[in-house]
Design a protein around this motif. Sequence first.
Motif, PDB file in Angstrom:
ATOM      1  N   ASN A 108       8.203  -3.555  56.478  1.00 17.67           N
ATOM      2  CA  ASN A 108       8.351  -4.757  57.310  1.00 17.67           C
ATOM      3  C   ASN A 108       9.769  -5.329  57.284  1.00 17.67           C
ATOM      4  O   ASN A 108      10.035  -6.363  57.885  1.00 17.67           O
ATOM      5  N   LYS A 109      10.663  -4.645  56.564  1.00 19.61           N
ATOM      6  CA  LYS A 109      12.092  -5.022  56.484  1.00 19.61           C
ATOM      7  C   LYS A 109      12.299  -6.410  55.873  1.00 19.61           C
ATOM      8  O   LYS A 109      13.257  -7.116  56.200  1.00 19.61           O
ATOM      9  N   ILE A 110      11.406  -6.774  54.966  1.00 22.82           N
ATOM     10  CA  ILE A 110      11.550  -8.011  54.207  1.00 22.82           C
ATOM     11  C   ILE A 110      11.780  -7.651  52.743  1.00 22.82           C
ATOM     12  O   ILE A 110      11.111  -6.769  52.199  1.00 22.82           O
ATOM     13  N   VAL A 111      12.724  -8.342  52.114  1.00 22.14           N
ATOM     14  CA  VAL A 111      13.053  -8.099  50.708  1.00 22.14           C
ATOM     15  C   VAL A 111      12.825  -9.392  49.930  1.00 22.14           C
ATOM     16  O   VAL A 111      13.091 -10.486  50.436  1.00 22.14           O
ATOM     17  N   LEU A 112      12.328  -9.266  48.716  1.00 20.13           N
ATOM     18  CA  LEU A 112      12.159 -10.419  47.840  1.00 20.13           C
ATOM     19  C   LEU A 112      13.218 -10.396  46.747  1.00 20.13           C
ATOM     20  O   LEU A 112      13.555  -9.338  46.216  1.00 20.13           O
ATOM     21  N   ALA A 113      13.734 -11.574  46.421  1.00 22.02           N
ATOM     22  CA  ALA A 113      14.582 -11.747  45.243  1.00 22.02           C
ATOM     23  C   ALA A 113      13.825 -12.685  44.312  1.00 22.02           C
ATOM     24  O   ALA A 113      13.490 -13.808  44.694  1.00 22.02           O
ATOM     25  N   GLU A 114      13.525 -12.216  43.103  1.00 24.11           N
ATOM     26  CA  GLU A 114      12.714 -12.988  42.166  1.00 24.11           C
ATOM     27  C   GLU A 114      13.483 -13.293  40.892  1.00 24.11           C
ATOM     28  O   GLU A 114      14.264 -12.468  40.411  1.00 24.11           O
ATOM     29  N   GLU A 115      13.201 -14.460  40.331  1.00 24.46           N
ATOM     30  CA  GLU A 115      13.794 -14.789  39.043  1.00 24.46           C
ATOM     31  C   GLU A 115      13.254 -13.838  37.967  1.00 24.46           C
ATOM     32  O   GLU A 115      12.142 -13.311  38.086  1.00 24.46           O
ATOM     33  N   VAL A 116      14.044 -13.634  36.927  1.00 26.12           N
ATOM     34  CA  VAL A 116      13.625 -12.816  35.799  1.00 26.12           C
ATOM     35  C   VAL A 116      12.901 -13.716  34.802  1.00 26.12           C
ATOM     36  O   VAL A 116      13.474 -14.683  34.298  1.00 26.12           O
ATOM     37  N   LEU A 117      11.642 -13.405  34.566  1.00 27.52           N
ATOM     38  CA  LEU A 117      10.852 -14.187  33.615  1.00 27.52           C
ATOM     39  C   LEU A 117      10.911 -13.534  32.234  1.00 27.52           C
ATOM     40  O   LEU A 117      10.834 -12.314  32.120  1.00 27.52           O
ATOM     41  N   LYS A 118      11.021 -14.345  31.213  1.00 28.20           N
ATOM     42  CA  LYS A 118      11.055 -13.833  29.845  1.00 28.20           C
ATOM     43  C   LYS A 118       9.752 -14.187  29.137  1.00 28.20           C
ATOM     44  O   LYS A 118       9.165 -15.237  29.377  1.00 28.20           O
ATOM     45  N   GLY A 119       9.316 -13.295  28.278  1.00 25.36           N
ATOM     46  CA  GLY A 119       8.085 -13.535  27.538  1.00 25.36           C
ATOM     47  C   GLY A 119       7.247 -12.287  27.461  1.00 25.36           C
ATOM     48  O   GLY A 119       7.651 -11.221  27.914  1.00 25.36           O
ATOM     49  N   LYS A 120       6.063 -12.406  26.888  1.00 27.96           N
ATOM     50  CA  LYS A 120       5.151 -11.269  26.782  1.00 27.96           C
ATOM     51  C   LYS A 120       4.550 -10.939  28.143  1.00 27.96           C
ATOM     52  O   LYS A 120       4.385 -11.813  28.991  1.00 27.96           O
ATOM     53  N   GLN A 121       4.235  -9.665  28.325  1.00 28.05           N
ATOM     54  CA  GLN A 121       3.566  -9.261  29.563  1.00 28.05           C
ATOM     55  C   GLN A 121       2.190  -8.702  29.222  1.00 28.05           C
ATOM     56  O   GLN A 121       2.031  -7.925  28.290  1.00 28.05           O
ATOM     57  N   PHE A 122       1.210  -9.105  30.023  1.00 29.36           N
ATOM     58  CA  PHE A 122      -0.153  -8.623  29.872  1.00 29.36           C
ATOM     59  C   PHE A 122      -0.641  -8.068  31.202  1.00 29.36           C
ATOM     60  O   PHE A 122      -0.188  -8.489  32.271  1.00 29.36           O
ATOM     61  N   SER A 123      -1.547  -7.119  31.141  1.00 24.99           N
ATOM     62  CA  SER A 123      -2.250  -6.670  32.344  1.00 24.99           C
ATOM     63  C   SER A 123      -3.742  -6.843  32.106  1.00 24.99           C
ATOM     64  O   SER A 123      -4.224  -6.763  30.971  1.00 24.99           O
ATOM     65  N   VAL A 124      -4.461  -7.103  33.186  1.00 26.07           N
ATOM     66  CA  VAL A 124      -5.894  -7.358  33.087  1.00 26.07           C
ATOM     67  C   VAL A 124      -6.622  -6.471  34.095  1.00 26.07           C
ATOM     68  O   VAL A 124      -6.272  -6.446  35.279  1.00 26.07           O
ATOM     69  N   GLU A 125      -7.615  -5.731  33.597  1.00 26.68           N
ATOM     70  CA  GLU A 125      -8.421  -4.861  34.457  1.00 26.68           C
ATOM     71  C   GLU A 125      -9.728  -5.579  34.782  1.00 26.68           C
ATOM     72  O   GLU A 125     -10.386  -6.140  33.881  1.00 26.68           O
ATOM     73  N   THR A 126     -10.110  -5.572  36.030  1.00 28.26           N
ATOM     74  CA  THR A 126     -11.339  -6.244  36.443  1.00 28.26           C
ATOM     75  C   THR A 126     -12.158  -5.366  37.385  1.00 28.26           C
ATOM     76  O   THR A 126     -11.627  -4.445  38.015  1.00 28.26           O
ATOM     77  N   ILE A 127     -13.427  -5.671  37.480  1.00 25.54           N
ATOM     78  CA  ILE A 127     -14.328  -5.051  38.452  1.00 25.54           C
ATOM     79  C   ILE A 127     -15.026  -6.184  39.200  1.00 25.54           C
ATOM     80  O   ILE A 127     -15.513  -7.144  38.578  1.00 25.54           O
ATOM     81  N   SER A 128     -15.087  -6.061  40.526  1.00 18.29           N
ATOM     82  CA  SER A 128     -15.739  -7.086  41.346  1.00 18.29           C
ATOM     83  C   SER A 128     -16.823  -6.460  42.211  1.00 18.29           C
ATOM     84  O   SER A 128     -16.678  -5.332  42.691  1.00 18.29           O
ATOM     85  N   SER A 129     -17.898  -7.198  42.407  1.00 20.13           N
ATOM     86  CA  SER A 129     -18.970  -6.762  43.302  1.00 20.13           C
ATOM     87  C   SER A 129     -19.551  -7.991  43.980  1.00 20.13           C
ATOM     88  O   SER A 129     -20.017  -8.916  43.303  1.00 20.13           O
ATOM     89  N   HIS A 130     -19.477  -8.009  45.313  1.00 18.27           N
ATOM     90  CA  HIS A 130     -19.990  -9.136  46.105  1.00 18.27           C
ATOM     91  C   HIS A 130     -19.392 -10.466  45.636  1.00 18.27           C
ATOM     92  O   HIS A 130     -20.073 -11.491  45.593  1.00 18.27           O
ATOM     93  N   GLY A 131     -18.116 -10.437  45.254  1.00 14.22           N
ATOM     94  CA  GLY A 131     -17.411 -11.653  44.875  1.00 14.22           C
ATOM     95  C   GLY A 131     -17.636 -12.110  43.449  1.00 14.22           C
ATOM     96  O   GLY A 131     -17.098 -13.135  43.035  1.00 14.22           O
ATOM     97  N   LYS A 132     -18.412 -11.365  42.666  1.00 18.07           N
ATOM     98  CA  LYS A 132     -18.621 -11.664  41.248  1.00 18.07           C
ATOM     99  C   LYS A 132     -17.684 -10.766  40.433  1.00 18.07           C
ATOM    100  O   LYS A 132     -17.665  -9.550  40.629  1.00 18.07           O
ATOM    101  N   HIS A 133     -16.937 -11.358  39.508  1.00 24.65           N
ATOM    102  CA  HIS A 133     -15.886 -10.630  38.790  1.00 24.65           C
ATOM    103  C   HIS A 133     -16.223 -10.454  37.320  1.00 24.65           C
ATOM    104  O   HIS A 133     -16.800 -11.353  36.690  1.00 24.65           O
ATOM    105  N   GLN A 134     -15.847  -9.311  36.792  1.00 19.65           N
ATOM    106  CA  GLN A 134     -16.010  -9.023  35.367  1.00 19.65           C
ATOM    107  C   GLN A 134     -14.691  -8.507  34.810  1.00 19.65           C
ATOM    108  O   GLN A 134     -14.116  -7.561  35.366  1.00 19.65           O
ATOM    109  N   ILE A 135     -14.199  -9.132  33.746  1.00 16.44           N
ATOM    110  CA  ILE A 135     -12.982  -8.633  33.092  1.00 16.44           C
ATOM    111  C   ILE A 135     -13.350  -7.484  32.174  1.00 16.44           C
ATOM    112  O   ILE A 135     -14.238  -7.612  31.319  1.00 16.44           O
ATOM    113  N   VAL A 136     -12.669  -6.367  32.337  1.00 16.54           N
ATOM    114  CA  VAL A 136     -12.930  -5.167  31.547  1.00 16.54           C
ATOM    115  C   VAL A 136     -12.048  -5.133  30.302  1.00 16.54           C
ATOM    116  O   VAL A 136     -12.510  -4.813  29.204  1.00 16.54           O
ATOM    117  N   ALA A 137     -10.768  -5.452  30.474  1.00 17.53           N
ATOM    118  CA  ALA A 137      -9.841  -5.386  29.338  1.00 17.53           C
ATOM    119  C   ALA A 137      -8.610  -6.232  29.604  1.00 17.53           C
ATOM    120  O   ALA A 137      -8.175  -6.382  30.750  1.00 17.53           O
TER     121      ALA A 137
END
Length: 257
Positions: free
Chosen positions: A173-202
């Motif tokens: 789309n020829k759009i570019v983002l410039a974002e600030e650099v955030l410092k700190g810990k990084q986490f990722s979260v895995e989820t599963i959703s069904s019919h709008g109900k969410h479950q966190i896996v890890a």
Amino acid sequence: MKNKHFFIIGGGDLQADLVISAKKDFITHVFDYNESCSCKNLADYFHPISIADKEKILQLAIKFNIAGIATAATELGNLTACYIGEKLNLGTNSYECAKNTTDKSLMKKVFKKNNINHAKYFILKDEKDLEQITQFPIIIKPSDRSAGRGVVKVFDKENLKKRFYEAKDLSYNKIVLAEEVLKGKQFSVETISSHGKHQIVAITEEYLREGEFADDFLETQHLIPARVTNCEKKFIENEIMHILDAFKVKFGASHIE
């Protein structure tokens, strides 16, 4: 005997397991512009059609009265799958959801509308927009690409213009983002959703390299479960549920960082 048709968007190596799994219960159709793709001979039918050609694939979906549609490991394919799935009521996320979770410029608007904390950013469409940036380092990234394509950390004004045009060339789309650099810990979260109900896996604790290019600051290792206090865990869980609802995720797996 199998008599229901199932569409798979994309025919590369990363879609092979999906094709093999779907073949157990369905007549499978694979779509890919590459007539030499690895899934061509795995599926029951192969269509040499670009995965971005939503309308052409939709017409075939109507013709075959498909029972379902899916993709794996491709955001562009997910846009098409959700577009067709919504049109035919096949239990996919909406096309709006697919767009908002694929295009980072749209993603930021959802964050702002729903009071979700996010990195400060600038939308860059033309060279004159670079004048907004006065603090470094800053992250430059194409708005609508994935897998780290075009993502780079810029440390000074001298390299900013070059990296902007490189990211813009990669963006659909020829759009570019410039974002600030955030410092700190990084986490990722895995989820599963069904019919709008969410479950966190890890919840995963991630360790990153430091560098200029995307490959330089990708994860080096993961720790599951993350070492967080009960208070921190509850905060993360609440934020994740808020995000999934804000983007109107109804079905499937999500990976949120």
